[in-house]
Design a protein around this motif. Structure first.
Motif, mmCIF file in Angstrom:
data_model
loop_
_atom_site.group_PDB
_atom_site.id
_atom_site.type_symbol
_atom_site.label_atom_id
_atom_site.label_comp_id
_atom_site.label_asym_id
_atom_site.label_seq_id
_atom_site.Cartn_x
_atom_site.Cartn_y
_atom_site.Cartn_z
ATOM 1 N N THR A 171 0.822 -1.217 0.000
ATOM 2 C CA THR A 171 0.000 0.000 0.000
ATOM 3 C C THR A 171 0.855 1.266 0.000
ATOM 4 O OG1 THR A 171 -0.179 -0.378 2.358
ATOM 5 C CG2 THR A 171 -2.105 -0.905 1.027
ATOM 6 N N SER A 172 2.178 1.099 0.108
ATOM 7 C CA SER A 172 3.025 2.280 0.000
ATOM 8 C C SER A 172 3.044 2.721 -1.471
ATOM 9 C CB SER A 172 4.447 1.961 0.460
ATOM 10 O OG SER A 172 5.024 1.031 -0.420
ATOM 11 N N GLY A 173 3.524 3.927 -1.726
ATOM 12 C CA GLY A 173 3.513 4.430 -3.098
ATOM 13 C C GLY A 173 2.095 4.754 -3.526
ATOM 14 N N ASP A 174 1.813 4.650 -4.829
ATOM 15 C CA ASP A 174 0.466 5.004 -5.281
ATOM 16 C C ASP A 174 -0.549 3.905 -4.984
ATOM 17 O OD1 ASP A 174 1.212 3.112 -7.080
ATOM 18 O OD2 ASP A 174 1.182 4.412 -8.839
ATOM 19 N N GLY A 175 -0.028 2.690 -4.633
ATOM 20 C CA GLY A 175 -0.937 1.611 -4.255
ATOM 21 C C GLY A 175 -1.755 1.079 -5.419
ATOM 22 N N LEU A 178 -0.409 -4.153 -8.495
ATOM 23 C CA LEU A 178 -0.750 -5.348 -7.741
ATOM 24 C C LEU A 178 0.531 -6.108 -7.430
ATOM 25 C CD1 LEU A 178 -3.831 -6.517 -9.815
ATOM 26 C CD2 LEU A 178 -3.771 -5.091 -7.762
ATOM 27 N N GLN A 179 1.123 -5.817 -6.274
ATOM 28 C CA GLN A 179 2.387 -6.446 -5.920
ATOM 29 C C GLN A 179 2.591 -6.385 -4.414
ATOM 30 O OE1 GLN A 179 4.959 -4.064 -8.328
ATOM 31 N NE2 GLN A 179 4.983 -2.347 -6.905
ATOM 32 N N THR A 180 3.512 -7.237 -3.926
ATOM 33 C CA THR A 180 3.827 -7.220 -2.507
ATOM 34 C C THR A 180 4.857 -6.127 -2.245
ATOM 35 O OG1 THR A 180 5.690 -8.716 -2.727
ATOM 36 C CG2 THR A 180 3.540 -9.727 -2.401
ATOM 37 N N ALA A 181 5.169 -5.911 -0.967
ATOM 38 C CA ALA A 181 6.229 -4.962 -0.626
ATOM 39 C C ALA A 181 7.573 -5.537 -1.069
ATOM 40 C CB ALA A 181 6.218 -4.715 0.880
#
Lengths: 363, 305
Positions: A171-175, A178-181
């Motif tokens: 959820t960091s960045g623009d969110g 579809l990816q994990t950290a």
């Protein structure tokens, strides 16, 4: 006597290379026709394509980086196929294993060396278990492994997609992606080149190839599994425990498959993104490489590099000349088809010769 | 769950069944003559492409359907020549054709239309949606059969015709004999290889019709790799239906139901999870039915694996 021996060896090498080379020429010829249909000059396109895949250091590194998962997938395929188990679920096993490894890397606390080790092992375990599922169903219920391994690809892809879209989405960045950290810095594989993304994953692929050669040529298991694929009644007669061989073969195949994606995450992308392993067709390209090389480990290694070179060159000409990169897929499939047809001709010719010989004996 | 909801599930089940059933019948006729054809996916996808391509160029529904059937049969012919006549390994031919068509259709889409990935245009003509006059007004049935196309009905007719051909005609018996024992059939003067090749081409045509039903049924468009494994689901359906046309109808309806439920539930459960349903169902169904119908027979048909 020495010159004749050298001649013999040269003849052997020529016979081994003749067929893949002829197939490659045929594939490139079909590709040339397709390029002509696009209104371009095949010679210029091919020069551009091979310059931007093998003959420039930067692109050569890209080719080797892309070859990494393809080589490993080819080995995973070869491991199962040479024993007669048609595992076409390498993609699903790779996705499951990679996803498990990534999750472990993200959520297990501890020093990097420990976490790294646990992640890779977790990935291999998950891949192996996912490959054991069809093996067990085949053993207990005689369910066709071709169908189950294939169906499990779609299951793995969709479930991994669910996790990166909802619970584990970064959820960091623009969110939006579809990816994990990202995994921690300490877990990432060493870069082997300062200018490109070429990384130690390739060494892992090379190690898998060596391991594969060792297993197939030097171990009892390698012999037993090959005999099972060659002639299962003979293997049983020789005292091979087929169920055990099937389980170990499939588990190994799945564990190797997991390495393909794990190397991609830990060496290149640093996170699991939706569709990163399926949209790139790594597993299917690896399967093609395995088929073209007739399941020979060293052959699969070189063919995988060649095919990934085609793909890297394909995307280069898509950028510069506007020819779709699917040209690479077309060339690659024509090579495989031609290899199979060659095998057929050899088979029918051999048969005709045998029958002739038989006729001669009767007369 | 009210009846309108159930009717809508029935409706989407019927729509999802059509492409699977047609391809499954194609798989069944191949199995019946002892050919393991895994290029079903290629046979379907090429039809999806050419039906839409012809549709876009000519605007004729009839020509589009014909193009779909013809292109599917053409891929079937390649399989027949390489795999049956020249006995190339089935897995090699199947996987390379599947990939070739996947890359090839994307390539042709660019070459012909300059498009990447999707061909969706208001100009495309869809198959006529049929709403039967009297049934339309019956509450449950009307909704369940709403907006189906001719292919959604035709596929069941084809299944019955295939059943009659295979089990009630002399020519059909000859065909079946090839699958039971090829050399015995040949010794009685049956042209076994020719029959096998004919059935593989027929399978191509059926898959072609199935692909057309997919690209011109619920939606009228072509997207890259739009069959997404339906050819393989069809293989599972045929193997579940023991390659019998009428049982294959039942097994295909089951797979259609799994997809239909997925569509109906997508607001309740995330679509990624419902999408796994048909695939898991395939495996579960194969496990459940493996003991019945003789595992050995099914095993033999799928190349001993």
């Amino acid at each position: 006597m020495k010159p004749s021996k050298a001649k013999e060896l040269a003849g052997q090498i020529w016979r081994a290379l003749r067929q893949p080379l002829a197939a490659a020429v045929f594939g490139l010829l079909v590709g040339a026709v397709v390029i002509l249909a696009c209104g371009q000059n095949p010679v210029t396109v091919y020069i551009e394509m091979f310059n931007k895949s093998f003959f420039t250091p930067y692109y050569l590194f890209s080719t080797l980086t892309r070859a990494t998962p393809i080589i490993i997938c080819a080995m995973a395929t070869g491991m199962a196929w040479r024993a007669g188990y048609i595992n076409i679920g390498v993609e699903g096993q790779m996705v499951t294993g990679t996803f498990a490894a990534t999750v472990a890397a993200l959520y297990i606390p501890g020093p990097p060396i420990f976490v790294g080790l646990v992640s890779w092992i977790a990935g291999m375990a998950a891949g192996a278990l996912y490959a054991l599922l069809p093996a067990v169903l085949n053993w207990k219920f005689q369910v066709s492994m071709v169908i189950t391994t294939l169906m499990l690809n779609y299951v793995a892809n969709n479930i991994a997609s669910y996790f990166v879209t909802y619970p584990l989405k970064d959820t960091s960045g623009d969110g939006l992606a579809l990816q994990t950290a990202e995994i921690a810095e300490g877990l990432r594989l060493t870069r082997l080149s300062s200018t490109s993304t070429f990384n130690a994953g390739f060494l892992i692929a090379a190690a898998v190839v060596l391991l594969m050669i060792f297993i197939t040529k030097k171990t009892v298991f390698g012999y037993e599994s090959k005999m099972g694929g060659f002639n299962s009644s003979f293997a049983r007669y020789g005292g091979t425990k087929q169920v055990k061989v099937m389980m170990i073969t499939m588990a190994l195949s799945g564990a190797i498959a997991s390495l393909a994606g794990t190397a991609e995450v830990f060496g290149l992308k640093f996170r699991y993104a939706d569709g990163m392993l399926s949209s790139t067709n790594y597993a299917w390209t690896g399967l093609m490489a395995a088929l073209i090389a007739d399941l020979d480990p060293a052959g699969m290694f070189f063919v995988s590099i060649f095919l990934s070179g085609l793909q890297i060159g394909g995307s280069a000409i898509q950028r510069s000349l506007g020819i779709p990169l699917e040209i690479a897929t077309i060339i690659q499939c024509c090579i495989t088809l031609f290899v199979s047809v060659k095998l057929v001709f050899r088979f029918t010719r051999g048969k005709a010769r045998r029958e002739e010989a038989k006729g001669g004996a009767q007369a | 769950m009210n009846s309108a909801y159930i009717a809508s599930i029935v409706n989407s089940t019927l729509r999802s069944t059509t492409p699977i059933l047609l391809a499954a019948l194609g798989s069944a006729v191949c199995s019946r003559v002892g050919v393991f054809n895994i290029a079903l996916e290629a046979q379907m996808l090429i039809a999806c492409f050419f039906s839409i391509a012809v549709n876009y160029t000519t605007g004729s529904v009839l020509l589009s359907v014909a193009a779909g059937i013809f292109s599917g049969a053409l891929v079937g012919l390649i399989v027949a020549v390489l795999q049956v006549k020249y006995r190339a390994a089935d897995m090699v031919i199947g996987t390379s054709l599947n990939l070739l068509v996947q890359g090839g259709t994307t390539f042709l889409l660019y070459l012909f239309f300059g498009l990447r990935g999707v061909l969706n245009d208001p100009k495309l003509v869809s198959l006529n949606k049929i709403n039967l006059p009297v049934i339309r007004d019956i509450p449950f049935l009307g909704r369940a059969l709403e907006n189906l196309t001719i292919l959604d009905y035709l596929c069941y007719v084809i299944a019955v015709l295939l059943f009659v051909y295979l089990f009630k005609t002399v020519s059909g018996f000859r065909t079946l004999s090839v699958g039971i024992n090829k050399s015995a059939a040949e010794s009685l003067g049956t042209k076994a290889t020719r029959i096998q090749m004919r059935m593989v081409v027929l399978s191509g045509a059926l898959c072609g019709l199935g692909g057309t039903a997919l690209s011109m049924g619920q939606v009228t468009m072509f997207t890259e790799n739009m069959t997404s494994g339906r050819g393989f689901i069809a293989m599972a359906a045929a193997s579940l239906g023991m390659s019998h046309p009428l049982l294959t109808v039942l097994s295909s309806l089951f797979f259609g139901l799994c997809q239909g439920i997925g569509v109906a539930l997508q607001n309740v459960i995330k679509s990624q999870l419902t999408m796994t349903l048909p695939y898991i169902a395939t495996i579960v169904a194969l496990v459940i039915f493996s003991r019945r119908g003789g595992g050995a027979r099914a095993k033999k048909r799928t190349g001993g694996l």
